[in-house]
Scaffold this motif. Sequence first.
Motif, PDB file in Angstrom:
ATOM      1  N   VAL A 179       0.766  -1.081  -0.004  1.00  0.00           N
ATOM      2  CA  VAL A 179       0.146  -0.039   0.100  1.00  0.00           C
ATOM      3  C   VAL A 179       0.750   1.247   0.077  1.00  0.00           C
ATOM      4  N   GLY A 180       2.012   1.142   0.073  1.00  0.00           N
ATOM      5  CA  GLY A 180       3.068   2.035  -0.447  1.00  0.00           C
ATOM      6  C   GLY A 180       3.562   2.945   1.208  1.00  0.00           C
ATOM      7  N   LEU A 181       3.300   2.228   2.131  1.00  0.00           N
ATOM      8  CA  LEU A 181       3.757   2.793   3.479  1.00  0.00           C
ATOM      9  C   LEU A 181       5.208   2.412   3.938  1.00  0.00           C
ATOM     10  N   VAL A 182       5.529   1.555   3.231  1.00  0.00           N
ATOM     11  CA  VAL A 182       6.907   0.989   3.782  1.00  0.00           C
ATOM     12  C   VAL A 182       7.867   0.779   2.504  1.00  0.00           C
ATOM     13  N   ARG A 183       9.087   0.912   2.340  1.00  0.00           N
ATOM     14  CA  ARG A 183       9.826   0.621   1.428  1.00  0.00           C
ATOM     15  C   ARG A 183      10.960  -0.237   1.986  1.00  0.00           C
ATOM     16  N   ASP A 184      11.682  -1.043   1.026  1.00  0.00           N
ATOM     17  CA  ASP A 184      12.715  -1.697   1.426  1.00  0.00           C
ATOM     18  C   ASP A 184      13.911  -1.781   0.685  1.00  0.00           C
TER      19      ASP A 184
END
Length: 113
Positions: free
Chosen positions: A57-62
């Motif tokens: 949902v675009g709240l976390v990037r890795d």
Amino acid sequence: MARAATTSDVFNAIAEPQRRDILALLRSGERPVTELARELGMTQPGASKHLRVLREVGLVRDRREGKQRLYGLDARGLRPVHEWTGGFERFWNESFDRLDTYVQDLKQTRQEE
């Protein structure tokens, strides 16, 4: 109307308390999944599942760093939540204004007694 899938809707994604806890931990910086799992007292697969939803949902990037993957907060994904809650700002401001007026009236009444 059918409910949106958890993985495509930011509101559904943050409805899960453990996902909100993950986001709160990521406010201080990137962390590997093992550290997130340990701090939240959950299994690594459980933390990974929540991170996958948050990433979708675009709240976390890795990103990869050596042998581990680091997860970081991408607060831009919270914009729809911010815009929605901002609609209630007028309600709260009016409530606080009424409370302030009440407190000022109460103070004046006590001074006159």
